[in-house]
Enzyme design. Structure first.
Site, PDB file in Angstrom:
ATOM      1  N   ARG A 230       0.782  -1.239   0.000  1.00 48.46           N
ATOM      2  CA  ARG A 230       0.000   0.000   0.000  1.00 48.46           C
ATOM      3  C   ARG A 230       0.811   1.285   0.000  1.00 48.46           C
ATOM      4  O   ARG A 230       0.262   2.351  -0.263  1.00 48.46           O
ATOM      5  CB  ARG A 230      -0.964   0.003   1.190  1.00 48.46           C
ATOM      6  CG  ARG A 230      -2.165  -0.877   0.933  1.00 48.46           C
ATOM      7  CD  ARG A 230      -3.031  -0.980   2.160  1.00 48.46           C
ATOM      8  NE  ARG A 230      -2.293  -1.613   3.246  1.00 48.46           N
ATOM      9  CZ  ARG A 230      -2.846  -2.160   4.317  1.00 48.46           C
ATOM     10  NH1 ARG A 230      -4.153  -2.131   4.465  1.00 48.46           N
ATOM     11  NH2 ARG A 230      -2.119  -2.716   5.258  1.00 48.46           N
TER      12      ARG A 230
ATOM     13  N   ASP B 156       0.222 -14.380   0.133  1.00 48.01           N
ATOM     14  CA  ASP B 156       0.199 -14.140   1.583  1.00 48.01           C
ATOM     15  C   ASP B 156       0.451 -15.455   2.297  1.00 48.01           C
ATOM     16  O   ASP B 156       0.057 -16.523   1.807  1.00 48.01           O
ATOM     17  CB  ASP B 156      -1.150 -13.554   2.014  1.00 48.01           C
ATOM     18  CG  ASP B 156      -1.036 -12.966   3.415  1.00 48.01           C
ATOM     19  OD1 ASP B 156      -0.676 -11.789   3.541  1.00 48.01           O
ATOM     20  OD2 ASP B 156      -1.257 -13.713   4.392  1.00 48.01           O
TER      21      ASP B 156
ATOM     22  N   TYR C  88      -1.838 -17.713  13.919  1.00 51.51           N
ATOM     23  CA  TYR C  88      -3.040 -17.087  13.329  1.00 51.51           C
ATOM     24  C   TYR C  88      -4.237 -18.030  13.404  1.00 51.51           C
ATOM     25  O   TYR C  88      -5.360 -17.613  13.658  1.00 51.51           O
ATOM     26  CB  TYR C  88      -2.780 -16.694  11.870  1.00 51.51           C
ATOM     27  CG  TYR C  88      -1.938 -15.442  11.748  1.00 51.51           C
ATOM     28  CD1 TYR C  88      -2.498 -14.178  11.928  1.00 51.51           C
ATOM     29  CD2 TYR C  88      -0.586 -15.511  11.463  1.00 51.51           C
ATOM     30  CE1 TYR C  88      -1.743 -13.032  11.828  1.00 51.51           C
ATOM     31  CE2 TYR C  88       0.194 -14.365  11.358  1.00 51.51           C
ATOM     32  CZ  TYR C  88      -0.385 -13.127  11.547  1.00 51.51           C
ATOM     33  OH  TYR C  88       0.367 -11.989  11.459  1.00 51.51           O
TER      34      TYR C  88
HETATM   35  O1  CP3 Z   1       5.886  -7.787  -1.293  1.00 51.03           O
HETATM   36  C1  CP3 Z   1       5.877  -8.805  -0.582  1.00 51.03           C
HETATM   37  O2  CP3 Z   1       6.618  -8.941   0.412  1.00 51.03           O
HETATM   38  C2  CP3 Z   1       5.027  -9.977  -1.016  1.00 51.03           C
HETATM   39  C3  CP3 Z   1       3.734 -10.031  -0.465  1.00 51.03           C
HETATM   40  C4  CP3 Z   1       3.430 -10.457   0.952  1.00 51.03           C
HETATM   41  C5  CP3 Z   1       2.170 -10.161   1.552  1.00 51.03           C
HETATM   42  N1  CP3 Z   1       2.124 -10.787   2.758  1.00 51.03           N
HETATM   43  C6  CP3 Z   1       1.083  -9.377   0.956  1.00 51.03           C
HETATM   44  C7  CP3 Z   1       0.189  -8.634   1.867  1.00 51.03           C
HETATM   45  C8  CP3 Z   1       4.159 -11.205   1.877  1.00 51.03           C
HETATM   46  C9  CP3 Z   1       5.580 -11.733   1.774  1.00 51.03           C
HETATM   47  C10 CP3 Z   1       3.323 -11.410   3.011  1.00 51.03           C
HETATM   48  C11 CP3 Z   1       3.722 -12.210   4.176  1.00 51.03           C
HETATM   49  C12 CP3 Z   1       2.920 -12.132   5.398  1.00 51.03           C
HETATM   50  N2  CP3 Z   1       1.565 -12.048   5.530  1.00 51.03           N
HETATM   51  C13 CP3 Z   1       3.466 -12.223   6.688  1.00 51.03           C
HETATM   52  C14 CP3 Z   1       4.926 -12.438   7.010  1.00 51.03           C
HETATM   53  C15 CP3 Z   1       5.689 -11.184   6.862  1.00 51.03           C
HETATM   54  C16 CP3 Z   1       5.526 -10.247   8.002  1.00 51.03           C
HETATM   55  O3  CP3 Z   1       5.157  -9.078   7.727  1.00 51.03           O
HETATM   56  O4  CP3 Z   1       5.848 -10.631   9.120  1.00 51.03           O
HETATM   57  C17 CP3 Z   1       2.420 -12.128   7.607  1.00 51.03           C
HETATM   58  C18 CP3 Z   1       2.522 -12.159   9.123  1.00 51.03           C
HETATM   59  C19 CP3 Z   1       1.212 -12.037   6.857  1.00 51.03           C
HETATM   60  C20 CP3 Z   1      -0.188 -11.988   7.381  1.00 51.03           C
HETATM   61  C21 CP3 Z   1      -0.827 -10.709   7.033  1.00 51.03           C
HETATM   62  N3  CP3 Z   1      -1.191 -10.339   5.764  1.00 51.03           N
HETATM   63  C22 CP3 Z   1      -1.208  -9.663   7.914  1.00 51.03           C
HETATM   64  C23 CP3 Z   1      -0.956  -9.662   9.406  1.00 51.03           C
HETATM   65  C24 CP3 Z   1      -1.814  -8.682   7.135  1.00 51.03           C
HETATM   66  C25 CP3 Z   1      -2.504  -7.425   7.608  1.00 51.03           C
HETATM   67  C26 CP3 Z   1      -1.570  -6.388   8.065  1.00 51.03           C
HETATM   68  C27 CP3 Z   1      -1.484  -5.280   7.046  1.00 51.03           C
HETATM   69  O5  CP3 Z   1      -0.348  -4.897   6.707  1.00 51.03           O
HETATM   70  O6  CP3 Z   1      -2.533  -4.802   6.636  1.00 51.03           O
HETATM   71  C28 CP3 Z   1      -1.765  -9.102   5.792  1.00 51.03           C
HETATM   72  C29 CP3 Z   1      -2.243  -8.344   4.630  1.00 51.03           C
HETATM   73  C30 CP3 Z   1      -1.292  -8.182   3.494  1.00 51.03           C
HETATM   74  N4  CP3 Z   1      -0.562  -9.161   2.892  1.00 51.03           N
HETATM   75  C31 CP3 Z   1      -1.020  -6.960   2.842  1.00 51.03           C
HETATM   76  C32 CP3 Z   1      -0.085  -7.243   1.813  1.00 51.03           C
HETATM   77  C33 CP3 Z   1       0.508  -6.299   0.818  1.00 51.03           C
HETATM   78  C34 CP3 Z   1      -1.671  -5.637   3.238  1.00 51.03           C
HETATM   79  C35 CP3 Z   1      -2.098  -4.777   2.142  1.00 51.03           C
HETATM   80  C36 CP3 Z   1      -3.469  -4.922   1.598  1.00 51.03           C
HETATM   81  O7  CP3 Z   1      -4.462  -5.189   2.319  1.00 51.03           O
HETATM   82  O8  CP3 Z   1      -3.558  -4.678   0.398  1.00 51.03           O
END
Ligand code: CP3
Length: 359
Positions: free
Chosen positions: A43, A88, A165
């Protein structure tokens, strides 16, 4: 070539090691320190927000052409040395039958949290190619689109982080239900970790076979555990996933945060590259791990909100600590945060590439 044609192309593995990222994974010398960022697509980028206006996060992941496009955005905009597949860590929760939603402002919500042995047994059987085929399709598209020197990183969550989770039903601060299960119902814990380590192994191996040239296992929240609990309740399961990926012949990155006291055990679990966060100076972390692994890290993501001269000071401090030793991949200590100025991210890539050593 049309997309259906692309999807049937066999993936070729990058074996020429022209890529500084892959060379660093193998602790080979490089001309520049390679750099990429966790959550480099997201984002904070206007191009990503434009796509998110039309599609939910899960819809992006489930449309391979869109997932591939989003993966390419930071490669074009930033000049990073590796691409990370847009997906994700929680996608496997969907075919396991637990229900996944990303609620606005709340993060992930899992409808059927797992708390008992009956819940573990009720989880559906999993087959990566048929259940998450859209992820493998995105990988196949990307292998044809990416420049040959920009490798594609596949990834999965580590069993502990995914379990947290699934047990909590979403994000957590204290991991109360997760750790209570560990301490009070170890038979349920071990049954869940057994199931998840098989699922995640299958998922990661499928990504490698589809064309991922390196993989990262995200154990983002494992720092909540003591070393003793890590060794008993987590290490054997992470080891299974990491070693199965390694057996496929690609470099494996093992990542966690808050892991200063866990690093030697995480190394024992596996990984060619160990992630370090900003809580430990890079050289101290590398010393703790030993010379026979590469390291990735470790700028505090919040430094990207500071003025450029301050960012530069801190980027150079990390590079000085690496001291030109082969096997350092520059990254943040955790993912890029929302509202991070894109220009500062791009500036870091240039600073890392232009760095001339401790002269
Ligand atoms: O660019 C990259 O790194 C590739 C994409 C990627 C996403 N999630 C997309 C995403 C990767 C590598 C992840 C991994 C992920 N997902 C982790 C491990 C990495 C870390 O940050 O510790 C975890 C714990 C998750 C679980 C997850 N996904 C959470 C807790 C959230 C919500 C928090 C937030 O930032 O809103 C997500 C949503 C998520 N996954 C987004 C993205 C780009 C948020 C953006 C959106 O809603 O468009």
């Amino acid at each position: 070539m049309t997309i259906p044609q692309l999807l049937t192309q066999p993936a070729t593995r990058n074996t020429d090691y022209a890529s500084p990222f892959l060379r660093a994974c193998h602790r080979l010398p490089t001309d520049i320190t390679p750099v990429w960022f966790m959550r480099q697509a997201g984002r904070y980028m206007p191009e990503y927000r434009a796509i998110r206006e039309k599609y939910s996060l899960i819809e992006i992941c489930q449309h391979p052409e869109i997932a591939a496009e989003v993966t390419m955005q930071p490669v074009r905009a930033l000049g990073v040395d590796a691409a990370i597949l847009f997906a994700d860590i929680l996608l496997p929760v969907i075919p396991l039958g637990l229900g996944l939603e990303f609620a606005k402002g709340e993060g992930p919500v899992i409808a059927s949290s797992v708390r008992t042995l009956e819940d573990v047994r009720a989880m559906k059987p999993f087959d990566a190619e048929s259940d998450l085929g859209y992820v493998m399709d995105a990988i196949r598209i990307l292998r044809n689109e990416l420049p040959h020197n920009i490798p594609l990183i596949g990834f999965c969550g580590a069993p502990f982080t995914v379990a947290s989770y699934i047990i909590e039903g979403g994000s957590s601060r204290e991991f109360l239900k997760t750790k209570t299960m560990m301490y009070s119902a170890p038979e349920v814990w071990h049954a869940l970790m057994e199931k998840l380590s098989n699922v995640l192994t299958d998922y990661l191996v499928a990504q490698i076979r589809a064309g991922a040239q390196a993989v990262q296992v995200f154990d983002s929240w494992v720092g909540a555990l003591s070393p003793q609990d890590y060794e008993t309740f987590v290490l054997p399961y992470s080891q299974k996933v990491l070693q199965a990926a390694k057996a496929e012949g690609v470099p494996v990155i093992h990542f966690g945060t808050n892991t200063t006291t866990l690093l030697p055990l995480m190394k024992r679990a596996g990984g060619d590259v160990l992630g370090l966060d900003w809580r430990i100076p890079l050289d101290d972390g590398w010393k703790l791990l030993g010379d026979d692994v590469a390291v990735q890290g470790n700028l505090d993501p919040i430094v990207l909100f500071a003025p450029v001269p301050e960012i530069k000071k801190r980027v150079h401090d990390i590079l000085n600590r690496a001291n030109g030793k082969p096997g350092h991949i520059f990254n943040l200590g955790h993912g890029i945060l929302q509202n991070t100025p894109v220009d500062n991210v791009k500036a870091v890539v240039d600073m890392v590439h232009e760095y001339q050593g401790n002269k």
